[in-house]
Motif scaffolding. Structure first.
Motif, PDB file in Angstrom:
ATOM      1  N   ARG A  35     -46.771  -5.174  -8.581  1.00 45.86           N
ATOM      2  CA  ARG A  35     -47.896  -4.359  -8.120  1.00 45.86           C
ATOM      3  C   ARG A  35     -48.815  -5.204  -7.245  1.00 45.86           C
ATOM      4  O   ARG A  35     -49.958  -5.470  -7.587  1.00 45.86           O
ATOM      5  N   ASN A  66     -49.860   5.679  -9.896  1.00 40.52           N
ATOM      6  CA  ASN A  66     -49.242   4.389 -10.207  1.00 40.52           C
ATOM      7  C   ASN A  66     -50.224   3.358 -10.742  1.00 40.52           C
ATOM      8  O   ASN A  66     -49.814   2.314 -11.244  1.00 40.52           O
ATOM      9  N   GLY A  67     -51.509   3.637 -10.600  1.00 41.56           N
ATOM     10  CA  GLY A  67     -52.484   2.672 -11.092  1.00 41.56           C
ATOM     11  C   GLY A  67     -53.833   2.925 -10.458  1.00 41.56           C
ATOM     12  O   GLY A  67     -53.977   3.807  -9.605  1.00 41.56           O
ATOM     13  N   GLU A  68     -54.812   2.145 -10.857  1.00 46.02           N
ATOM     14  CA  GLU A  68     -56.182   2.394 -10.412  1.00 46.02           C
ATOM     15  C   GLU A  68     -56.602   1.534  -9.226  1.00 46.02           C
ATOM     16  O   GLU A  68     -57.630   1.773  -8.613  1.00 46.02           O
TER      17      GLU A  68
END
Lengths: 186, 647
Positions: free
Chosen positions: B290, B335-337
Motif C-alpha cells: 500500500r 481500500n483504505g483511508e
C-alpha cells in the motif's frame, strides 16, 4: 463472456460435417502442391498473395494457413512428395475461406483431441494452473518432438467462422471473418 | 335564460372576473409545455374552479355559495403553498379536512337550516386564518429551496392578499358591493401573480440553460483543443488520450481520471491513460504494497475482462455510472483511508462510436465535502461523446496512414516490376517473339525477360516471385541481375538455374521464393534447351501434327534448397512450331462461373492462330483471356511469352 459457463458454451471444437457450407468450392481459387515439407512456406506465400492488403498485413493469416498446410503435408501425407495437398481458397477484406485436402488416412484422433481441448479449456476457466500442466500439449504415438497440437488450439481460436472436417477427415474447411474497421464513423 | 337575466349578467361583475381568470389561465396554458414539475395543472384547476364558481353565481344567486366556494378556493391555496414544503404537510392535511368539514357544515346548514343560521361572517373567519397559516408555513420553511418554485416566489404577497380579502369578508360581508366589485377580483390576484412567476421562472430556466450550454461549449472547445494539439505533437494514441483525459478531468473538476480502451481480440479493457490522482475503486490484491507509487503504477496498467467489475460493466453495457457518494454504493471498493487509496465520488461514461463501445472514461473526486453533482455528470457524458469523435478520427487516420504505407510499398514494387520487364522483345530472322505481362494490384510477382546471349542464341525466362511488396521486387531485381550476368555461358541452361538458386537461397533474411522457366533457343537451327524451377509447364505446338505437347520438369522453386540441382531437356523446333511460356495467373484466371482458363484455353488460341506471327499470337491470347474473364477481378499477374520458328 459474462461468466465462466457462457465461456464454456463458447468453446470451439473441431466438427465433422461434410455438408457444411464451408466445403462449398464455388468461386474458390485452387492450387495443389507436392507434400514437400521444405516448400510449405512457399506454398503459403502463393496462397496468401491473393489476399487483399488489409487482411494479410495486419494479422496472422499467413501463419495460420501455413500451420494447416503443414498439418496436411506432415500428418496427412507423411511428407511423401508423390502425395498432393489440394487447396481451395478465397479472400476479400471481410473474410478468408480455405479448404485443405490431403491424401492421408484422415485425422483419426479427432474425438480425442476435442475431449483433450474441452478439458484443457475447463481447467483454464477454473484457473487451475497445476492441472493445466497435464494439458499443455496433445500428443499421439506418431507425434514427434515438434508437435504439440498447439497449432490446432490456435487454429480453433483464429478460424472464427468454423473449422470443419469432411467425413473421411482428410479435408478441412475453415472460415475467418474479419471485423470491419471499428473506428470509422457512421 | 331570459334576455333580462342575460343583460343582468353582463352588467354584473361576472365578465370582468372571467376576463381576469382567463388571462391567468391562458398564461399557465401557454407555459404548460415547459412545466417540468407538473404543478401547472393544479393552478389551472383552481382557475377553472373559480370560473365555474363565478358563472354559477351569475346564473343562480344561491345563499352561502360565495363562502363555501371561497373556503374551497383557500383550500387550493393551502395545498399549493404548503405541499412543496415536506415539513408543512402534517399541518396541511388536518387544515384541509377542517376547512372541508366547515364548508360542508355551513352548506348543510344553509340548505337545511338545522343549526339555525350559522352567521356567515363568523364562518368566514376561516379565510384569514387560512391565509395566516399559508404565510406562517412559507415563512418558516422559506430556506427549504422553495425559491426556485412559484410558491416560494409569491408567498408573502399571496398570503397578505388572501388575508386582506378574508378580513374584508369578515368585516363587510358578501353583500357589500365593495366585496362584490373589488375584493373578489383582488382575491384572484394571487393566481395572476403565480402565472407571472411561472413566466419569470421559465425565463430563468432558459437563461440557466443558455449558461449551461455556454459552459458545455467552452468545455468541448477545451477538450477538442487539447486533443487537437496532441495531434500536432507526438502523434501517438497515448498523447491523444492523455490530452483528452486531462481536459475531461479539468472540465469536471475531478482529482483524477482514467481512460480504458477495449481490446477486441482478447475481450479485455486496458487502462491507456491515467492523469491526476486516481485511487483504485476496485479491490487491490493483497500482495500489492500500500505505497502510493505502487498503487498508482498498478492502476496505470490495470485491465479487466469485458463485463468484469464496474469498469468492465460500463465497457460491456455502455451504461453511464454516477456515484456521488461511494460509501453508499457496494460497486466501489474501499481500500483504505490514506489519501491515495480513498475516493469519495465516482463517475464513468463509455466512449462510443455509433453503437460500438471502444472504451470508457472515468473521473473521481476525493473530498467527501465536494462530491460530483448532476451537472458534472452531464458534462462528463457530453465530453466523453465528443472526445470519442477525436479518438475515432485519429484511429481512422492511423489506419489510413498504415494502409497508404502498404499501398505505397505495393506501388513501389509495381514500379520496379514495370521497369525491369522488357518494353520490347527482339525479333530474329528464324525466330519470332511475342510477350505481354498484366500486373494485378498489390501482387507484382511476375517476371519475364528475353536475353540475347549471342547473335543466334536467345534465352527467354518466365518467372513468378512469391513474396510481398518491395522485398519481392528486390528478389526479382536480384534474379534479373544474376540472370543477365550468367546466361552468357557455355554451360547448359540448367547450370544457370543452379547459379541463380545459389545466389538467392539463404543469403538474405526475406521471404524469397521464385519459380523460373528458362528456354534457350538457337534462332537458326531451332534447337532448344529447357530448364525449370517449379514453374508452370511450357506448351509446345507442333505444326506437323497440329498437337500441343507440354514440356515439364519436376523441381524445387528457387530459394528453398541451396544444393538443388536443376535438370534440363533438349528438343528441336521445326518451322512453324510455337512455344508458349506463361505464369499461374494465365491458367488460373477465373471467369464469373468460377471456371479456370486452363492450359486448354491457351492451347486452343495457339492452335487457332497457328498461322500468325509470335507477336500476334501473344496479342490473340491477351484478347481471348480478357474476353474469358470478363469483369472478374484477377488475383494474380498474367504473363505470356511466345516463341515461334519461322515457316
Amino acid at each position: 463472456m459474462a461468466n465462466d459457463t457462457t465461456y464454456l458454451s463458447e468453446i470451439h471444437e473441431i466438427r465433422v460435417d461434410e455438408n457444411s457450407p464451408l466445403f462449398d468450392k464455388t468461386g474458390l481459387l485452387y492450387k495443389e502442391f507436392p507434400s514437400d515439407y521444405r516448400q510449405i512456406r512457399y506454398f503459403t506465400l502463393l496462397i496468401v498473395q491473393s489476399a487483399p492488403l488489409e487482411i494479410k498485413e495486419i494479422n496472422l493469416l499467413e501463419q495460420q494457413i501455413s500451420e494447416v498446410i503443414k498439418n496436411a503435408v506432415k500428418h496427412g501425407n507423411q511428407c511423401k512428395p508423390e502425395k498432393k495437398v489440394r487447396v481451395w481458397y478465397s479472400f476479400d477484406s471481410s473474410h478468408a475461406q480455405l479448404i485443405v485436402q490431403d491424401e492421408g488416412e484422415g485425422f483419426k484422433d479427432l474425438e480425442k483431441w476435442n475431449e483433450f481441448n474441452r478439458k484443457r479449456l475447463e481447467i483454464l476457466s477454473k484457473q487451475d494452473y497445476e492441472g493445466l500442466a497435464d494439458y499443455v500439449s496433445f500428443r499421439t504415438q506418431k507425434s514427434d518432438d515438434n508437435d504439440g497440437g498447439n497449432a490446432l488450439f490456435a487454429a480453433l481460436e483464429y478460424w472464427n467462422g468454423g473449422f470443419v472436417y469432411n467425413n473421411k477427415r482428410n479435408a478441412v474447411a475453415m472460415l475467418k471473418k474479419f471485423p470491419q474497421k471499428k473506428h470509422a464513423i457512421g | 335564460m331570459t334576455v333580462s337575466s342575460f343583460t343582468l349578467m353582463l352588467e354584473s361583475a361576472w365578465p370582468a372576473r372571467l376576463l381576469g381568470l382567463a388571462i391567468a389561465a391562458s398564461l399557465f396554458a401557454y407555459l404548460r409545455r415547459k412545466d417540468t414539475e407538473g404543478q401547472f395543472s393544479l393552478y389551472l384547476s383552481a382557475l377553472a374552479f373559480l370560473l365555474v364558481r363565478d358563472t354559477v353565481r351569475a346564473l343562480l344567486p344561491l345563499g352561502g355559495l360565495m363562502l363555501v366556494s371561497d373556503i374551497l378556493h383557500y383550500c387550493f391555496a393551502l395545498f399549493i403553498f404548503m405541499y412543496p414544503y415536506k415539513a408543512s404537510r402534517f399541518v396541511l392535511f388536518p387544515a384541509l379536512i377542517l376547512n372541508l368539514a366547515l364548508a360542508s357544515l355551513f352548506a348543510a346548514d344553509r340548505a337545511l337550516g338545522f343549526l339555525g343560521s350559522l352567521p356567515e361572517r363568523v364562518v368566514a373567519l376561516a379565510l384569514p386564518v387560512n391565509a395566516v397559516l399559508i404565510g406562517l408555513a412559507a415563512f418558516l420553511r422559506r430556506k427549504e429551496g422553495g425559491g426556485r418554485q412559484i410558491p416560494g416566489m409569491i408567498w408573502p404577497y399571496a398570503a397578505a392578499l388572501l388575508a386582506a380579502y378574508g378580513a374584508s369578508v369578515v368585516v363587510l360581508g358578501y353583500a357589500s358591493p365593495v366585496i362584490e366589485r373589488l375584493a373578489v377580483p383582488l382575491s384572484y390576484a394571487w393566481l395572476v401573480m403565480a402565472a407571472l412567476a411561472a413566466l419569470e421562472l421559465h425565463d430563468r430556466q432558459l437563461l440557466s440553460a443558455v449558461a449551461y450550454y455556454e459552459g458545455s461549449i467552452d468545455s468541448l472547445y477545451n477538450v477538442l483543443l487539447g486533443t487537437g494539439s496532441a495531434l500536432k505533437g507526438e502523434f501517438t494514441t497515448e498523447e491523444l488520450l492523455k490530452s483528452m483525459n486531462e481536459a475531461i478531468a479539468a472540465e469536471t473538476g475531478a482529482d483524477g481520471g482514467v481512460i480504458f480502451l477495449v481490446d477486441e481480440f482478447d475481450d479485455l479493457i486496458v487502462c491507456k491513460s491515467y492523469v491526476g490522482s486516481y485511487p483504485p475503486p476496485v479491490t487491490l490484491p493483497e500482495s500489492l504494497p500500500r505505497k502510493q507509487n505502487r498503487v498508482e503504477t498498478y492502476m496505470k496498467h490495470i485491465q479487466f475482462r469485458l463485463g468484469e467489475g464496474i469498469f468492465g460493466d460500463v465497457a460491456k453495457t455502455g451504461r453511464n455510472v454516477f456515484i456521488p457518494d461511494v460509501a453508499k454504493d457496494p460497486r466501489i471498493a474501499i481500500n483504505g483511508e490514506e489519501d491515495f487509496l480513498r475516493i469519495s465520488s465516482f463517475m464513468a461514461a463509455p466512449l462510443m462510436v455509433g453503437d460500438k463501445i471502444i472504451g470508457l472514461v472515468s473521473v473521481i473526486r476525493k473530498d467527501p465535502a465536494n462530491p460530483f453533482e448532476e451537472a458534472d455528470f452531464d458534462r462528463l457524458k457530453l465530453l466523453a461523446n465528443f472526445g470519442t469523435l477525436s479518438v475515432s478520427s485519429f484511429f481512422s487516420y492511423l489506419e489510413a496512414r498504415e494502409r497508404s504505407g502498404l499501398e505505397q510499398s505495393a506501388d513501389i514494387a509495381a514500379d520496379i516490376q514495370r521497369s525491369i520487364i522488357p518494353k520490347k522483345v527482339p525479333q530474329f530472322p528464324g525466330l519470332g517473339l511475342g510477350a505481354f505481362s498484366l500486373p494485378a494490384r498489390g501482387v507484382s510477382g511476375d517476371y519475364f525477360d528475353v536475353i540475347q546471349t549471342r547473335p543466334d542464341r536467345v534465352v527467354c525466362i518466365v518467372g513468378d516471385v512469391a513474396g510481398k511488396g518491395v522485398s519481392a521486387a528486390l528478389i526479382m531485381v536480384m534474379i534479373r541481375a544474376i540472370l543477365h550476368l550468367v546466361t552468357n555461358t557455355n554451360k547448359d541452361i540448367a547450370t544457370v538455374l543452379n547459379w541463380v538458386n545459389k545466389g538467392i537461397t539463404g543469403k538474405i533474411d526475406l521471404d524469397h521464393y521464385a519459380t523460373l522457366a528458362v528456354i534457350a533457343a538457337d534462332t537458326r537451327t531451332g534447337e532448344v534447351e529447357y530448364a525449370n524451377a517449379a514453374h508452370q509447364p511450357v506448351l509446345v505446338f507442333r505444326r506437323s501434327t497440329g498437337a500441343v505437347e507440354t514440356l515439364d520438369l519436376k523441381s524445387l522453386p528457387i530459394g528453398v534448397e541451396r544444393a538443388t540441382e536443376y535438370g534440363r531437356k533438349a528438343l528441336r523446333l521445326a518451322p512453324g512450331d510455337v512455344v508458349v511460356m506463361y505464369t499461374d495467373g494465365i491458367v488460373e484466371a477465373m471467369n464469373e462461373q468460377g471456371k479456370q482458363y486452363g492450359r486448354k484455353g491457351l492451347s486452343q488460341v495457339v492452335e487457332k492462330n497457328r498461322d500468325l506471327a509470335a507477336k500476334e499470337i501473344a496479342a490473340k491470347i491477351k484478347g481471348d483471356l480478357a474476353a474469358f474473364v470478363g469483369s472478374v477481378r484477377q488475383h494474380d499477374d498474367q504473363t505470356v511469352v511466345v516463341l515461334k520458328m519461322s515457316q
